[in-house]
Design an enzyme around this catalytic site. Structure first.
Site, mmCIF file in Angstrom:
data_model
loop_
_atom_site.group_PDB
_atom_site.id
_atom_site.type_symbol
_atom_site.label_atom_id
_atom_site.label_comp_id
_atom_site.label_asym_id
_atom_site.label_seq_id
_atom_site.Cartn_x
_atom_site.Cartn_y
_atom_site.Cartn_z
ATOM 1 N N GLY A 174 32.226 52.284 82.470
ATOM 2 C CA GLY A 174 33.537 52.882 82.671
ATOM 3 C C GLY A 174 34.672 51.893 82.463
ATOM 4 O O GLY A 174 34.535 50.698 82.724
ATOM 5 N N TYR A 230 42.238 43.157 77.109
ATOM 6 C CA TYR A 230 40.924 43.786 77.214
ATOM 7 C C TYR A 230 39.845 42.722 77.408
ATOM 8 O O TYR A 230 38.961 42.855 78.266
ATOM 9 C CB TYR A 230 40.655 44.605 75.951
ATOM 10 C CG TYR A 230 39.254 45.118 75.808
ATOM 11 C CD1 TYR A 230 38.792 46.176 76.579
ATOM 12 C CD2 TYR A 230 38.374 44.558 74.870
ATOM 13 C CE1 TYR A 230 37.507 46.656 76.435
ATOM 14 C CE2 TYR A 230 37.084 45.029 74.720
ATOM 15 C CZ TYR A 230 36.651 46.081 75.503
ATOM 16 O OH TYR A 230 35.368 46.553 75.369
#
Length: 265
Positions: free
Chosen positions: A69, A133
């Site tokens: 996730g 990220y």
């Protein structure tokens, strides 16, 4: 009956892995904020990994967690912090509280994106993220190490190259980074079954002719890849070769992409 919780089950990797990880004697518990189409034996929870109460419920009677996730590409710092970093801590703490013995964390090559390209980059090379990220994935790895050292959980971090049905989407870079879906399932099965792995960081790639990632660490867990992106090389013969920074570093074009903006690569 074995029960495996998969977070981010509706995402790209989750969608590819679900049918490959189903087997007799195993229940998949699928968690995502997006809709998931389950098989008859699956359990579905619609929730965010940032929801502590939902994650606590999701971890009840679970034998292992596969944590996929989070945002799968570059995003704003606020979103990376909230979902990818804080969300990982929520998942790990829920697993700890429920007594889940093993967690597999989906990290990324972008956690080490500014590592110079080498013939055999070790899986546990220290982080050199190329984006927010990548920072989020580096934080994920650190959190996994913390929860292993503090609480004795088995935590395996997979630095995934790129997991798609084929490597064509990424051009010639995909010939280096590809993790085939079938090899992805083989790798996750190895992570789920390896006895007492402790804390490990491994690369998630197929046995690509052009790979720059060591597979020794993954093979030590029992992973034996069978696919090679080179079988697609002829279809990419006319694609441009990586150049400049994209050819020098593990993160490729992510090393020059604008920070904080969604990158479709």
């Amino acid at each position: 009956m074995e029960r495996i919780l998969i977070t981010g089950a509706a995402g790209i990797v989750g969608t590819l892995m679900r049918p490959r990880l189903r087997k007799d004697g195993r229940i998949l518990r699928l968690l995502d904020i997006a809709a998931v189409e389950p098989s008859s034996d699956d359990e579905v929870i619609t929730a965010s990994v940032t929801d502590a109460a939902a994650m606590a419920e999701a971890c009840v009677d679970v034998d292992a967690v596969i944590h996929l996730g989070g945002h799968s590409r570059e995003n704003s710092w606020e979103e990376i912090l909230s979902v990818n970093i804080n969300g990982t801590q929520v998942v790990l703490d829920a697993a700890r509280a429920a007594g889940v013995p093993r967690v597999v964390l989906a990290s990324s090559n972008h956690a080490a994106g500014f590592r110079p390209i080498d013939a055999e980059l070790p899986a546990d090379s220290s982080p050199r993220p190329d984006t927010y990220y990548g920072v989020g994935k580096a934080a994920m790895e650190a959190l996994g190490s913390l929860y292993h050292s503090r609480f004795g959980m088995d935590v395996i971090v997979i630095r995934i190259g790129s997991c798609f049905p084929d490597p064509l989407k990424l051009g010639k870079r995909g010939l280096t980074t590809w993790l085939s879906p079938d090899d992805g399932a083989r790798l996750f099965e190895a992570c789920l079954s390896a006895p007492s792995p402790g804390y490990r960081v491994i690369w998630g790639v197929s046995n690509n002719t052009r790979r720059i990632y060591s597979l020794d660490e993954a093979r030590a867990l029992g992973y034996e890849p069978k696919d090679d992106a080179e079988s697609y090389a002829d279809q990419l013969a006319d694609a441009p070769d990586p150049s400049g920074v994209a050819a020098e570093y593990v993160g490729g074009p992510f090393c020059t992409a604008p920070l904080g903006h969604y990158n479709p690569l």
